[in-house]
Design an enzyme around this catalytic site. Structure first.
Site, PDB file in Angstrom:
ATOM      1  N   SER A  15       0.790  -1.565  -0.146  1.00  0.00           N
ATOM      2  CA  SER A  15       0.103   0.093   0.103  1.00  0.00           C
ATOM      3  C   SER A  15       0.989   0.936  -0.253  1.00  0.00           C
ATOM      4  O   SER A  15       1.833   1.510   1.112  1.00  0.00           O
ATOM      5  CB  SER A  15      -1.146  -0.125   0.985  1.00  0.00           C
ATOM      6  OG  SER A  15      -1.510   0.925   0.965  1.00  0.00           O
ATOM      7  N   LYS A  16       0.243   2.459  -0.770  1.00  0.00           N
ATOM      8  CA  LYS A  16       0.881   3.489  -1.124  1.00  0.00           C
ATOM      9  C   LYS A  16       0.445   3.948   0.172  1.00  0.00           C
ATOM     10  O   LYS A  16       0.811   5.716  -0.167  1.00  0.00           O
ATOM     11  CB  LYS A  16       0.799   4.043  -2.147  1.00  0.00           C
ATOM     12  CG  LYS A  16       1.299   2.771  -3.714  1.00  0.00           C
ATOM     13  CD  LYS A  16       3.035   3.066  -2.988  1.00  0.00           C
ATOM     14  CE  LYS A  16       3.973   2.078  -4.686  1.00  0.00           C
ATOM     15  NZ  LYS A  16       5.262   1.482  -4.146  1.00  0.00           N
ATOM     16  N   LYS A  66     -13.550  -4.808   1.251  1.00  0.00           N
ATOM     17  CA  LYS A  66     -14.399  -3.327   0.512  1.00  0.00           C
ATOM     18  C   LYS A  66     -16.028  -3.501   1.320  1.00  0.00           C
ATOM     19  O   LYS A  66     -16.915  -2.693   1.869  1.00  0.00           O
ATOM     20  CB  LYS A  66     -14.181  -2.911  -0.784  1.00  0.00           C
ATOM     21  CG  LYS A  66     -12.738  -1.754  -0.265  1.00  0.00           C
ATOM     22  CD  LYS A  66     -12.633  -1.311  -1.693  1.00  0.00           C
ATOM     23  CE  LYS A  66     -11.386  -0.733  -2.099  1.00  0.00           C
ATOM     24  NZ  LYS A  66     -11.198  -0.246  -3.302  1.00  0.00           N
ATOM     25  N   ASN A 151     -18.891  -5.047 -21.199  1.00  0.00           N
ATOM     26  CA  ASN A 151     -18.468  -6.107 -20.216  1.00  0.00           C
ATOM     27  C   ASN A 151     -18.444  -7.356 -20.505  1.00  0.00           C
ATOM     28  O   ASN A 151     -19.225  -7.747 -21.762  1.00  0.00           O
ATOM     29  CB  ASN A 151     -19.411  -6.341 -18.829  1.00  0.00           C
ATOM     30  CG  ASN A 151     -18.242  -7.263 -17.990  1.00  0.00           C
ATOM     31  OD1 ASN A 151     -16.820  -6.993 -17.441  1.00  0.00           O
ATOM     32  ND2 ASN A 151     -19.231  -7.743 -17.241  1.00  0.00           N
ATOM     33  N   TYR A 221      -2.838   1.124 -11.798  1.00  0.00           N
ATOM     34  CA  TYR A 221      -1.220   2.217 -11.759  1.00  0.00           C
ATOM     35  C   TYR A 221      -0.867   1.599 -11.342  1.00  0.00           C
ATOM     36  O   TYR A 221      -0.342   0.345 -10.780  1.00  0.00           O
ATOM     37  CB  TYR A 221      -2.381   3.188  -9.909  1.00  0.00           C
ATOM     38  CG  TYR A 221      -1.030   3.020  -9.195  1.00  0.00           C
ATOM     39  CD1 TYR A 221      -2.608   2.061  -8.332  1.00  0.00           C
ATOM     40  CD2 TYR A 221      -0.046   2.890  -8.466  1.00  0.00           C
ATOM     41  CE1 TYR A 221      -2.322   1.286  -6.912  1.00  0.00           C
ATOM     42  CE2 TYR A 221       0.158   2.560  -7.359  1.00  0.00           C
ATOM     43  CZ  TYR A 221      -1.823   1.688  -6.120  1.00  0.00           C
ATOM     44  OH  TYR A 221      -0.846   1.303  -5.567  1.00  0.00           O
ATOM     45  N   GLY A 243      -3.719   5.200 -13.569  1.00  0.00           N
ATOM     46  CA  GLY A 243      -4.521   5.490 -12.019  1.00  0.00           C
ATOM     47  C   GLY A 243      -3.748   5.956 -11.304  1.00  0.00           C
ATOM     48  O   GLY A 243      -4.204   5.695  -9.966  1.00  0.00           O
TER      49      GLY A 243
HETATM   50  P1  ATR Z   1     -12.599  -5.142  -9.670  1.00  0.00           P
HETATM   51  O1  ATR Z   1     -14.199  -5.112  -8.426  1.00  0.00           O
HETATM   52  O2  ATR Z   1     -11.600  -4.953  -9.212  1.00  0.00           O
HETATM   53  O3  ATR Z   1     -13.986  -4.051 -10.035  1.00  0.00           O
HETATM   54  P2  ATR Z   1     -14.265  -7.760 -10.240  1.00  0.00           P
HETATM   55  O4  ATR Z   1     -15.427  -7.125  -9.015  1.00  0.00           O
HETATM   56  O5  ATR Z   1     -13.516  -9.147  -9.451  1.00  0.00           O
HETATM   57  O6  ATR Z   1     -13.046  -6.990  -9.716  1.00  0.00           O
HETATM   58  O7  ATR Z   1     -14.563  -7.110 -12.106  1.00  0.00           O
HETATM   59  C1  ATR Z   1     -13.722  -7.555 -12.519  1.00  0.00           C
HETATM   60  C2  ATR Z   1     -13.814  -7.259 -13.571  1.00  0.00           C
HETATM   61  O8  ATR Z   1     -12.790  -7.018 -14.895  1.00  0.00           O
HETATM   62  C3  ATR Z   1     -14.908  -7.880 -14.407  1.00  0.00           C
HETATM   63  O9  ATR Z   1     -16.311  -6.630 -15.551  1.00  0.00           O
HETATM   64  C4  ATR Z   1     -14.744  -9.293 -15.619  1.00  0.00           C
HETATM   65  O10 ATR Z   1     -15.190  -9.247 -16.722  1.00  0.00           O
HETATM   66  P3  ATR Z   1     -16.621 -10.600 -16.315  1.00  0.00           P
HETATM   67  O11 ATR Z   1     -17.631  -9.529 -14.825  1.00  0.00           O
HETATM   68  O12 ATR Z   1     -16.669 -10.791 -17.428  1.00  0.00           O
HETATM   69  O13 ATR Z   1     -15.416 -11.649 -15.699  1.00  0.00           O
HETATM   70  C5  ATR Z   1     -13.243  -7.860 -15.777  1.00  0.00           C
HETATM   71  N1  ATR Z   1     -11.888  -8.784 -16.607  1.00  0.00           N
HETATM   72  C6  ATR Z   1     -11.352  -9.405 -15.865  1.00  0.00           C
HETATM   73  N2  ATR Z   1     -10.409 -10.547 -16.871  1.00  0.00           N
HETATM   74  C7  ATR Z   1     -10.853  -9.934 -18.380  1.00  0.00           C
HETATM   75  C8  ATR Z   1     -10.805  -9.645 -19.222  1.00  0.00           C
HETATM   76  N3  ATR Z   1      -9.470 -10.953 -19.890  1.00  0.00           N
HETATM   77  N4  ATR Z   1     -10.724  -9.713 -20.692  1.00  0.00           N
HETATM   78  C9  ATR Z   1     -11.919  -8.779 -19.950  1.00  0.00           C
HETATM   79  N5  ATR Z   1     -13.161  -8.765 -19.006  1.00  0.00           N
HETATM   80  C10 ATR Z   1     -12.170  -9.268 -17.881  1.00  0.00           C
END
Ligand code: ATR
Length: 277
Positions: A15-16, A66, A151, A221, A243
């Protein structure tokens, strides 16, 4: 007396936040100490209770807590309610006030630091997870021409678009679609809010999604030129950002909320910037 704050997570070494808040305290002359707290999994509430009992005034919350913080809070701000997650808490007696400053930090970085207004622009957000959820309201509040959430799992994009529509006090059109549905549409601002960059993957986005003079913004980031930013570069995009500014700005929002003074973020952003190469 020195006021105590901390960031809680597991792991927490990376953590930063202590570096950022300590720098903010120095430039604003605030008497505070900001540390890292490693909470065992499943012991979030007990760890925060102990920090409060020892006089702690507030905490930032990072993965994987969170949602635990959301459940722990007594008073959730609208930003935290919509995001379904909390990234900052303020303790006052029995009260636990909770906020989520990630989205407002993102928008402030884009509009203020990068000088890229969102008003009247076509905005595309990749991903429909927690990061997108937190960013929706602050983006809509800027009055873009339209907001499209794309998505892999289309139903999640549709769900978020529906939530955004109910919160949408202006009349910004919001759509939730799949990557195949984009069909050559181009956007002025493209945010990568997927977790794909964490595994060096790239969302299945066509380069035609980037308008001329677009801003491509990677919410992660410190990873340099990620596959998403490389894709944008291949599309001819020259305005690339990660970021780091969002990180500094969400911290500045928390600092303002806790201490009543907004620190300048430029020095911190400069220190933490990793070149996009
Ligand atoms: P965060 O809290 O960081 O947003 P998350 O709730 O797990 O993490 O959500 C990750 C997001 O990244 C999701 O929208 C996921 O798509 P899916 O809902 O279809 O799983 C997306 N994601 C992760 N890896 C991906 C990839 N290689 N290509 C496209 N979308 C990806």
């Amino acid at each position: 007396m020195t006021d105590r704050y901390a960031v809680i997570g597991n792991p927490i070494e990376q953590s930063k936040s202590p570096l950022i808040h300590t720098a903010f305290a120095q430039v604003t002359g605030q008497d505070l100490a900001y540390t890292k707290v490693l909470s065992p999994l499943g012991e979030f509430a007990a760890t925060v209770d102990a920090f409060r009992a020892a006089g702690g005034r507030g905490m930032n919350v990072t993965a994987p807590f969170k949602l635990d913080a959301f459940a722990y809070a007594t008073d959730l701000a609208p930003s935290a309610q919509l995001a379904g997650a909390v990234n900052a808490m303020k303790f006052e007696g029995d009260k636990v006030f909770a906020e989520n400053f990630d989205g407002v930090g993102l928008v402030r970085d884009v509009v203020h630091n990068l000088g890229c207004p969102l008003k009247g622009r076509k905005v595309l957000v990749l991903g429909a997870g927690g990061a997108t959820r937190g960013a929706l309201l602050p983006i809509l509040a800027q009055g873009p021409a339209e907001l499209v959430i794309v998505n892999r799992t289309v139903s999640k994009a549709q769900e978020l678009a529906a939530i955004a529509q109910t919160q949408n006090t202006g009349s910004v059109p919001v759509r939730g679609i799949g990557y195949d549905d984009l069909q050559g549409e181009a956007f002025d601002v493209v945010f990568n809010a997927t977790s794909a960059s964490l595994t060096a993957q790239v969302p299945p986005l066509s380069i035609s999604a980037f308008a001329q003079d677009a801003l491509a913004y990677e919410l992660a980031y410190g990873k340099g030129l990620t596959p998403f930013l490389k894709l944008a570069q291949q599309a001819g995009v020259t305005r690339l950002a990660d970021g780091v500014g969002m990180l500094a700005e969400q911290a500045a929002e928390a600092f303002l909320w806790w201490r009543g003074v907004r620190p300048d973020t430029r020095a911190v952003i400069h220190t933490l910037t990793v070149p996009l190469v």
